[in-house]
Write a protein that holds these residues in place. Structure first.
Motif, PDB file in Angstrom:
ATOM      1  N   GLU A  67      91.504  -4.280  58.763  1.00  0.00           N
ATOM      2  CA  GLU A  67      91.309  -5.206  57.645  1.00  0.00           C
ATOM      3  C   GLU A  67      89.951  -5.881  57.745  1.00  0.00           C
ATOM      4  OE1 GLU A  67      94.596  -7.898  57.608  1.00  0.00           O
ATOM      5  OE2 GLU A  67      96.016  -6.365  56.982  1.00  0.00           O
ATOM      6  N   GLN A  68      89.564  -6.276  58.974  1.00  0.00           N
ATOM      7  CA  GLN A  68      88.273  -6.923  59.160  1.00  0.00           C
ATOM      8  C   GLN A  68      87.117  -5.955  58.880  1.00  0.00           C
ATOM      9  OE1 GLN A  68      88.319  -8.573  63.076  1.00  0.00           O
ATOM     10  NE2 GLN A  68      89.671 -10.279  62.529  1.00  0.00           N
ATOM     11  N   GLU A  69      87.290  -4.715  59.271  1.00  0.00           N
ATOM     12  CA  GLU A  69      86.235  -3.729  59.031  1.00  0.00           C
ATOM     13  C   GLU A  69      86.106  -3.423  57.541  1.00  0.00           C
ATOM     14  OE1 GLU A  69      87.216  -0.347  61.383  1.00  0.00           O
ATOM     15  OE2 GLU A  69      86.756  -1.327  63.285  1.00  0.00           O
ATOM     16  N   ASN A  70      87.216  -3.437  56.834  1.00  0.00           N
ATOM     17  CA  ASN A  70      87.202  -3.101  55.414  1.00  0.00           C
ATOM     18  C   ASN A  70      86.896  -4.309  54.527  1.00  0.00           C
ATOM     19  OD1 ASN A  70      87.873  -0.472  56.061  1.00  0.00           O
ATOM     20  ND2 ASN A  70      90.062  -0.802  55.797  1.00  0.00           N
ATOM     21  N   ALA A  71      86.885  -5.521  55.110  1.00  0.00           N
ATOM     22  CA  ALA A  71      86.653  -6.735  54.324  1.00  0.00           C
ATOM     23  C   ALA A  71      85.183  -6.819  53.923  1.00  0.00           C
ATOM     24  CB  ALA A  71      87.048  -7.961  55.139  1.00  0.00           C
ATOM     25  N   PRO A  72      84.896  -7.453  52.771  1.00  0.00           N
ATOM     26  CA  PRO A  72      83.501  -7.639  52.348  1.00  0.00           C
ATOM     27  C   PRO A  72      82.745  -8.547  53.316  1.00  0.00           C
ATOM     28  CG  PRO A  72      85.031  -8.114  50.553  1.00  0.00           C
ATOM     29  CD  PRO A  72      85.846  -7.881  51.773  1.00  0.00           C
ATOM     30  N   GLU A  73      81.433  -8.507  53.251  1.00  0.00           N
ATOM     31  CA  GLU A  73      80.568  -9.243  54.177  1.00  0.00           C
ATOM     32  C   GLU A  73      80.761 -10.749  54.075  1.00  0.00           C
ATOM     33  OE1 GLU A  73      77.919  -9.588  57.229  1.00  0.00           O
ATOM     34  OE2 GLU A  73      78.680  -7.732  56.396  1.00  0.00           O
ATOM     35  N   PHE A  74      80.927 -11.285  52.868  1.00  0.00           N
ATOM     36  CA  PHE A  74      81.043 -12.747  52.729  1.00  0.00           C
ATOM     37  C   PHE A  74      82.326 -13.271  53.370  1.00  0.00           C
ATOM     38  CE2 PHE A  74      83.201 -11.190  48.943  1.00  0.00           C
ATOM     39  CZ  PHE A  74      84.292 -12.023  48.818  1.00  0.00           C
TER      40      PHE A  74
ATOM     41  N   LYS B 231      83.707 -12.008  56.107  1.00  0.00           N
ATOM     42  CA  LYS B 231      83.424 -12.028  57.543  1.00  0.00           C
ATOM     43  C   LYS B 231      82.595 -13.253  57.914  1.00  0.00           C
ATOM     44  CE  LYS B 231      83.365  -7.000  58.004  1.00  0.00           C
ATOM     45  NZ  LYS B 231      82.529  -5.827  58.312  1.00  0.00           N
ATOM     46  N   VAL B 232      81.579 -13.555  57.126  1.00  0.00           N
ATOM     47  CA  VAL B 232      80.708 -14.703  57.394  1.00  0.00           C
ATOM     48  C   VAL B 232      81.512 -15.993  57.309  1.00  0.00           C
ATOM     49  CG1 VAL B 232      78.718 -16.001  56.542  1.00  0.00           C
ATOM     50  CG2 VAL B 232      78.635 -13.499  56.654  1.00  0.00           C
ATOM     51  N   LYS B 233      82.397 -16.079  56.307  1.00  0.00           N
ATOM     52  CA  LYS B 233      83.214 -17.283  56.133  1.00  0.00           C
ATOM     53  C   LYS B 233      84.116 -17.479  57.343  1.00  0.00           C
ATOM     54  CE  LYS B 233      86.300 -19.422  52.780  1.00  0.00           C
ATOM     55  NZ  LYS B 233      87.059 -19.241  51.549  1.00  0.00           N
ATOM     56  N   GLY B 234      84.694 -16.395  57.854  1.00  0.00           N
ATOM     57  CA  GLY B 234      85.544 -16.480  59.044  1.00  0.00           C
ATOM     58  C   GLY B 234      84.757 -16.934  60.252  1.00  0.00           C
ATOM     59  N   ASN B 235      83.547 -16.417  60.403  1.00  0.00           N
ATOM     60  CA  ASN B 235      82.692 -16.808  61.524  1.00  0.00           C
ATOM     61  C   ASN B 235      82.334 -18.290  61.429  1.00  0.00           C
ATOM     62  OD1 ASN B 235      82.685 -14.318  62.727  1.00  0.00           O
ATOM     63  ND2 ASN B 235      80.790 -13.641  61.736  1.00  0.00           N
ATOM     64  N   LEU B 236      82.033 -18.799  60.214  1.00  0.00           N
ATOM     65  CA  LEU B 236      81.705 -20.215  60.032  1.00  0.00           C
ATOM     66  C   LEU B 236      82.891 -21.101  60.394  1.00  0.00           C
ATOM     67  CD1 LEU B 236      79.624 -20.122  56.725  1.00  0.00           C
ATOM     68  CD2 LEU B 236      78.803 -20.599  59.036  1.00  0.00           C
ATOM     69  N   ARG B 237      84.086 -20.693  59.994  1.00  0.00           N
ATOM     70  CA  ARG B 237      85.289 -21.473  60.341  1.00  0.00           C
ATOM     71  C   ARG B 237      85.461 -21.542  61.845  1.00  0.00           C
ATOM     72  NH1 ARG B 237      89.868 -19.414  56.078  1.00  0.00           N
ATOM     73  NH2 ARG B 237      89.021 -20.479  54.281  1.00  0.00           N
ATOM     74  N   ARG B 238      85.301 -20.395  62.516  1.00  0.00           N
ATOM     75  CA  ARG B 238      85.485 -20.368  63.976  1.00  0.00           C
ATOM     76  C   ARG B 238      84.448 -21.249  64.664  1.00  0.00           C
ATOM     77  NH1 ARG B 238      85.050 -14.627  64.545  1.00  0.00           N
ATOM     78  NH2 ARG B 238      86.491 -14.009  62.943  1.00  0.00           N
ATOM     79  N   THR B 239      83.226 -21.149  64.244  1.00  0.00           N
ATOM     80  CA  THR B 239      82.184 -21.968  64.873  1.00  0.00           C
ATOM     81  C   THR B 239      82.416 -23.444  64.580  1.00  0.00           C
ATOM     82  OG1 THR B 239      80.737 -21.582  62.965  1.00  0.00           O
ATOM     83  CG2 THR B 239      80.419 -20.170  64.906  1.00  0.00           C
ATOM     84  N   GLY B 240      82.911 -23.753  63.374  1.00  0.00           N
ATOM     85  CA  GLY B 240      83.209 -25.145  63.029  1.00  0.00           C
ATOM     86  C   GLY B 240      84.348 -25.680  63.888  1.00  0.00           C
ATOM     87  N   GLN B 241      85.358 -24.865  64.130  1.00  0.00           N
ATOM     88  CA  GLN B 241      86.482 -25.290  64.973  1.00  0.00           C
ATOM     89  C   GLN B 241      86.035 -25.454  66.416  1.00  0.00           C
ATOM     90  OE1 GLN B 241      89.493 -22.316  64.370  1.00  0.00           O
ATOM     91  NE2 GLN B 241      90.094 -23.089  62.350  1.00  0.00           N
ATOM     92  N   GLU B 242      85.186 -24.583  66.889  1.00  0.00           N
ATOM     93  CA  GLU B 242      84.686 -24.677  68.271  1.00  0.00           C
ATOM     94  C   GLU B 242      83.861 -25.932  68.457  1.00  0.00           C
ATOM     95  OE1 GLU B 242      82.585 -21.066  69.023  1.00  0.00           O
ATOM     96  OE2 GLU B 242      84.408 -19.843  69.012  1.00  0.00           O
ATOM     97  N   VAL B 243      83.057 -26.262  67.467  1.00  0.00           N
ATOM     98  CA  VAL B 243      82.224 -27.466  67.532  1.00  0.00           C
ATOM     99  C   VAL B 243      83.121 -28.714  67.526  1.00  0.00           C
ATOM    100  CG1 VAL B 243      80.517 -28.853  66.278  1.00  0.00           C
ATOM    101  CG2 VAL B 243      80.202 -26.382  66.520  1.00  0.00           C
ATOM    102  N   ALA B 244      84.152 -28.700  66.704  1.00  0.00           N
ATOM    103  CA  ALA B 244      85.060 -29.857  66.628  1.00  0.00           C
ATOM    104  C   ALA B 244      85.795 -30.038  67.954  1.00  0.00           C
ATOM    105  CB  ALA B 244      86.056 -29.652  65.478  1.00  0.00           C
ATOM    106  N   GLN B 245      86.213 -28.970  68.557  1.00  0.00           N
ATOM    107  CA  GLN B 245      86.909 -29.076  69.851  1.00  0.00           C
ATOM    108  C   GLN B 245      85.969 -29.550  70.939  1.00  0.00           C
ATOM    109  OE1 GLN B 245      88.599 -25.234  70.589  1.00  0.00           O
ATOM    110  NE2 GLN B 245      90.310 -25.500  69.159  1.00  0.00           N
ATOM    111  N   ALA B 246      84.718 -29.138  70.904  1.00  0.00           N
ATOM    112  CA  ALA B 246      83.752 -29.546  71.900  1.00  0.00           C
ATOM    113  C   ALA B 246      83.448 -31.042  71.770  1.00  0.00           C
ATOM    114  CB  ALA B 246      82.456 -28.733  71.751  1.00  0.00           C
ATOM    115  N   GLN B 247      83.418 -31.565  70.530  1.00  0.00           N
ATOM    116  CA  GLN B 247      83.155 -32.985  70.325  1.00  0.00           C
ATOM    117  C   GLN B 247      84.323 -33.823  70.779  1.00  0.00           C
ATOM    118  OE1 GLN B 247      82.150 -33.380  66.214  1.00  0.00           O
ATOM    119  NE2 GLN B 247      80.085 -32.523  66.463  1.00  0.00           N
ATOM    120  N   GLU B 248      85.547 -33.327  70.616  1.00  0.00           N
ATOM    121  CA  GLU B 248      86.737 -34.080  71.036  1.00  0.00           C
ATOM    122  C   GLU B 248      86.827 -34.133  72.550  1.00  0.00           C
ATOM    123  OE1 GLU B 248      90.106 -32.238  69.276  1.00  0.00           O
ATOM    124  OE2 GLU B 248      89.538 -32.763  67.239  1.00  0.00           O
ATOM    125  N   SER B 249      86.331 -33.153  73.236  1.00  0.00           N
ATOM    126  CA  SER B 249      86.446 -33.123  74.699  1.00  0.00           C
ATOM    127  C   SER B 249      85.477 -34.019  75.394  1.00  0.00           C
ATOM    128  CB  SER B 249      86.195 -31.730  75.229  1.00  0.00           C
ATOM    129  OG  SER B 249      87.131 -30.850  74.712  1.00  0.00           O
TER     130      SER B 249
END
Length: 131
Positions: free
Chosen positions: A104-111, A113-131
């Motif tokens: 599904e990820q390979e067949n998904a459009p580029e935007f 994939k980018v949106k998923g990457n932004l969400r993950r990086t946003g969640q990682e940043v939020a967890q790093a700030q809480e710690s």
């Protein structure tokens, strides 16, 4: 049967017929086999001459009994085997789900994939700030 007339004469000029040698009977294997058959017949151990159909039916029956025993052995699985089979099925199911997600990820459009990457990086940043 009448005897030939040349056997009565004692004429030395005549060539007397000799019995021909049978190569099968003179062979060592034939003699051994014949001797063994005679001994077995005297002992009462005559070879079993079963019809071909009977042999086939007996073989099928033996095969069927063996197959039934194998099926019974499979049915009577131990608790450990049952648990291992359950775990194996779960692992196979998880692998199938992972493969579907990757496809599904390979067949998904580029935007997407980018949106998923932004969400993950946003969640990682939020967890790093809480710690």
């Amino acid at each position: 049967m009448a005897e030939p007339d040349y056997t009565d004469d004692d004429n030395p000029e005549l060539i007397r017929p000799q019995k021909l040698v049978n190569p099968v009977k003179s062979s060592r294997n034939h003699q051994d086999l014949h001797r063994e058959l005679l001994l077995n017949q005297k002992r009462g151990l005559a070879p079993q001459n079963k019809p071909e159909l009977q042999k086939v039916m007996e073989k099928r029956k033996r095969d069927q009994v063996i197959k039934q025993k194998e099926e019974e052995a499979q049915k009577k699985k131990s608790d450990l085997e049952i648990e291992l089979l359950k775990r194996q099925q779960k692992l196979e199911q998880l692998e199938l789900e992972k493969q579907k997600l990757q496809e599904e990820q390979e067949n998904a459009p580029e935007f997407v994939k980018v949106k998923g990457n932004l969400r993950r990086t946003g969640q990682e940043v939020a967890q790093a700030q809480e710690s």
